[in-house]
Design a protein around this motif. Structure first.
Motif, PDB file in Angstrom:
ATOM      1  N   LEU A   1       0.830  -1.208   0.000  1.00 30.84           N
ATOM      2  CA  LEU A   1       0.000   0.000   0.000  1.00 30.84           C
ATOM      3  C   LEU A   1       0.861   1.253   0.000  1.00 30.84           C
ATOM      4  O   LEU A   1       0.340   2.361   0.127  1.00 30.84           O
ATOM      5  N   THR A   2       2.171   1.073  -0.143  1.00 32.14           N
ATOM      6  CA  THR A   2       3.188   2.134  -0.125  1.00 32.14           C
ATOM      7  C   THR A   2       3.216   2.869   1.217  1.00 32.14           C
ATOM      8  O   THR A   2       3.751   3.973   1.308  1.00 32.14           O
ATOM      9  N   ILE A   3       2.654   2.262   2.275  1.00 24.98           N
ATOM     10  CA  ILE A   3       2.686   2.874   3.610  1.00 24.98           C
ATOM     11  C   ILE A   3       4.015   2.509   4.241  1.00 24.98           C
ATOM     12  O   ILE A   3       4.172   1.469   4.890  1.00 24.98           O
ATOM     13  N   ARG A   4       5.000   3.362   4.029  1.00 25.66           N
ATOM     14  CA  ARG A   4       6.358   3.134   4.495  1.00 25.66           C
ATOM     15  C   ARG A   4       6.945   4.459   4.961  1.00 25.66           C
ATOM     16  O   ARG A   4       6.373   5.520   4.734  1.00 25.66           O
ATOM     17  N   TRP A   5       8.093   4.366   5.612  1.00 28.25           N
ATOM     18  CA  TRP A   5       8.791   5.560   6.078  1.00 28.25           C
ATOM     19  C   TRP A   5      10.166   5.563   5.420  1.00 28.25           C
ATOM     20  O   TRP A   5      11.055   4.836   5.797  1.00 28.25           O
ATOM     21  N   ASP A   6      10.317   6.397   4.405  1.00 23.06           N
ATOM     22  CA  ASP A   6      11.528   6.421   3.600  1.00 23.06           C
ATOM     23  C   ASP A   6      12.707   6.956   4.404  1.00 23.06           C
ATOM     24  O   ASP A   6      12.546   7.874   5.226  1.00 23.06           O
ATOM     25  N   THR A   7      13.899   6.395   4.177  1.00 25.66           N
ATOM     26  CA  THR A   7      15.088   6.877   4.884  1.00 25.66           C
ATOM     27  C   THR A   7      15.676   8.142   4.269  1.00 25.66           C
ATOM     28  O   THR A   7      16.497   8.812   4.889  1.00 25.66           O
ATOM     29  N   SER A   8      15.283   8.479   3.049  1.00 27.61           N
ATOM     30  CA  SER A   8      15.732   9.732   2.432  1.00 27.61           C
ATOM     31  C   SER A   8      15.075  10.911   3.142  1.00 27.61           C
ATOM     32  O   SER A   8      13.952  10.804   3.647  1.00 27.61           O
TER      33      SER A   8
END
Length: 681
Positions: free
Chosen positions: A253-260
């Motif tokens: 669902l693209t529910i993520r926390w990007d490290t960038s």
């Protein structure tokens, strides 16, 4: 020097004429050298070179890379070195700004080559001749300029939209060219620190480069990757904990926390109003609707069995684009006086009131006369070269205006231009008007989407010029020069080095052109008309359209006190949730910082002071200031540094990964091609 900007309260309360007069008296730099021979030549050379990187990366990934900040830093460094060597003098800040306008337009003018043009070739099995490509792309770029400048008065002068990437370029130039002063030196240090941190994180994220250079693994692309791999995943499975919504993994669902941290900085520039609007739209789409629609079988997985942005957006983009369309149209026509005044100036008598910026703006007569002429040229060429009927070509012109409004609104608020979504909307329109005509579907979408993209990107380039006090008409000329420079180098490379007359390369591992593959696929689907749309998607179109009007009407009636952005809300249906989350975090974090700083400033001034919104500039108070006050005062500088550092490292890593560190299959392909060339000799 510190960049002078109006506060949000002033933007809401002052008339356009008052804003223009304030800018003329406080920001405009008069006749400081701007579009000079050296700025033009430097911009064309840098832009031509950078257009090649954009061309190759676009061919491999489908993405266009912004090169404005890259060109600013390169040009500054080159002329600083030449000045120290006694060869010439440094560029003025406005020369650097004119140069970046030229270089940026050169960088993105070739994007149709790996999108609409490539899709046309895949459909017809015929490569468009190079002379046709030159004329067509120049006409698209010129039409973008002609549509952009009437919109500049509204979105830059009046509404003062941030255009985050443009703002970042302006802040970078201000810090570089004013670094001799104490304040400028401090800003330069902040800029460098933010850039170094962002660049370092981007380096750590690139697995291929990390393994090649350091023999080490990269850090995760998202913090949540630890939930899906290793012993921790097994432990969660043992406890019966799975990160899902309605049985759908959060990652799909693209529910993520990007490290960038690049999008966090972008959020800091766009402000809390846009950040919250994006988050509301993202939660509605990815947390509420998408899991439910997947569960009901309305959103289906890809052939590989996964979901992700591409599958979800096949349903979500229609409602999101509808919301953006109606809100942009309502917002534009809600201030008819600006539109009427612009056209009234065409027939103004000598004794009538004049526009205070008339002597430096691009005259609206140029657009009024130029748009019909260039449009007729495109309509004629579309018929002669691509078989488009005249009336279908004519329909594209008003669509350009509508889509330019959407693109400029989106780019102005978030620095994201939804070219792909706009192209699909055009393809849907022509799927209804010309069912079964796939070539018309592709090339008509090329007109509307590419011209709208050109217009919004040009306004992104004009934003730093407005911040720094430059002449807008110089940037219009620079945009055209940049288009010539970009095509002069990238077109021969595309035709004679990359495709070499082989149509079969399109869509292969050697030349994936993912953007073109998407254009072709959508065109093939839309040959069925509206029947491919699920009934719930049609309902979403109606709801999105009504919601866009309702939000903008409420904001207009409340005189800006209702702060939700319908454009940002609709745009959230086209983006990854991870990007939405990062931009919200940036806007919220800097808003909290500025709220705390505002309280300190009020106490220090020993008088009550209301908390200012996230975009507000803080007044200077003599004496030492705490870190959060310094951070609030330098929000633009910090965010610009993070964006610049991440962008520069990202471009470098992309080029290094594609050209210097190719996969084994890429090495084998290059070896076979070299062997073939040598064998022919």
């Amino acid at each position: 020097m510190a960049l002078k900007q109006l506060t949000p309260e002033q933007v809401q309360s002052m008339s356009l004429e008052e804003k223009d007069r304030w800018w003329l008296e406080n920001v405009y730099r008069g006749d400081m050298p701007q579009l000079t021979w050296r700025s033009a030549i430097t911009g064309m050379l840098l832009g031509g070179f950078l257009s090649l990187t954009n061309l190759y990366i676009g061919m491999r990934t489908g993405w266009s890379l912004g090169v404005g900040i890259t060109s600013v830093i390169l040009a500054f460094a080159v002329f600083r070195v030449l000045s120290r060597l006694g060869i010439g003098r440094e560029m003025t800040i406005l020369e650097n700004n004119a140069m970046q306008s030229i270089a940026t337009s050169a960088g993105y003018v070739n994007s149709p080559l790996f999108s609409s043009f490539a899709a046309y070739s895949m459909v017809t099995m015929a490569i468009i001749p190079m002379y046709q490509a030159v004329v067509w792309l120049l006409c698209l770029a010129l039409l973008g300029v002609l549509f952009a400048f009437p919109l500049k008065k509204r979105f830059i002068n009046d509404e003062q939209l941030p255009f985050p990437e443009g703002m970042a370029a302006g802040v970078v130039m201000d810090a570089l060219h004013e670094s001799d002063e104490k304040e400028g030196l401090f800003k330069a240090k902040l800029l460098a620190a933010g850039g170094a941190l962002s660049a370092f994180i981007e380096l750590l994220r690139d697995g291929k480069v990390m393994r090649f250079l350091f023999g080490a693994n990269s850090i995760p692309g998202s913090y949540d990757e630890v939930l899906y791999a290793g012993g921790f995943a097994e432990l969660l499975k043992k406890w019966g904990i799975t990160p899902t919504l309605r049985g759908v993994p959060l990652s799909e669902l693209t529910i993520r926390w990007d490290t960038s941290i690049i999008f966090i900085a972008t959020g800091g520039l766009m402000g809390i109003r846009v950040g919250v609007s994006l988050l509301i739209g993202g939660i509605l789409n990815y947390v509420v609707l998408a899991p439910l629609l997947i569960q009901q079988g309305i959103i289906v997985p890809s052939p590989g069995g996964s979901y992700g942005l591409r599958q979800i957006s096949l349903w979500a983009l229609w409602g999101g684009v509808a919301c953006m369309t109606t809100s942009s149209l309502y917002s534009f026509f809600s201030k008819p006086k600006i539109i009427l005044d612009a056209f009234r100036n065409l027939w103004r008598k000598g004794d009538e009131k004049r526009d205070v910026l008339e002597h430096i703006e691009l005259p609206i007569k140029v657009s009024v006369i130029g748009v019909p002429i260039v449009s007729m040229v495109l309509i004629f060429l579309g018929h002669a070269w691509f078989g488009m009927s005249y009336w279908l070509g004519a329909v594209a012109v008003p669509l350009v205006f509508v889509f330019a409004l959407i693109a400029v609104n989106s780019t102005g608020l978030t620095a994201i231009t939804p070219t792909g979504a706009l192209g699909k909307l055009t393809q849907l329109t022509y799927g209804l008007l010309a069912p079964g005509n796939i070539t018309t579907n592709v090339m008509s979408a090329a007109i509307t989407a590419e011209v709208a993209s050109n217009a919004s990107n040009l306004l992104m380039d004009i934003k730093p010029g407005y911040m720094l006090g430059g002449k807008p008409r110089h940037q219009a000329i620079g945009h055209v020069l940049g288009g010539l420079a970009g095509l002069a180098l990238s077109l021969p490379v595309w035709y004679f080095v990359l495709i070499r007359g082989d149509i079969g390369l399109y869509g292969t591992e050697a030349m994936p052109v993912p953007a073109a593959v998407t254009w072709r696929a959508v065109a093939e689907i839309l040959m069925k008309g509206l029947s491919f749309l699920h009934p719930t998607a049609k309902i979403a179109v109606v709801v999105g359209a009504l919601l866009g009007i309702l939000i903008e009407a409420t904001k207009h009636l409340s005189r800006g006190r209702f702060s939700l952005s319908a454009v940002a809300l609709g745009l959230a249906f086209l983006l990854n949730f991870s990007d939405i989350w990062a931009m919200f975090l940036g806007s919220f974090g800097f808003w909290l910082l500025q709220q705390r700083a505002a309280k300190w400033m009020a106490a220090a001034a020993e008088k009550p002071k209301p908390a200012v919104p996230g975009e507000a500039a803080l007044p200077l108070v003599p004496g030492p200031r705490p870190w959060y006050v310094l951070g609030a005062e330098n929000t633009e500088t910090i965010c610009a540094g993070v964006i610049a550092g991440g962008a520069l490292m990202g471009i470098g890593l992309a080029v290094l990964g594609v050209l210097v560190l190719p996969d084994v299959s890429e090495v084998q392909r290059i070896g076979e091609w070299v062997g073939k060339v040598l064998g022919n000799r």
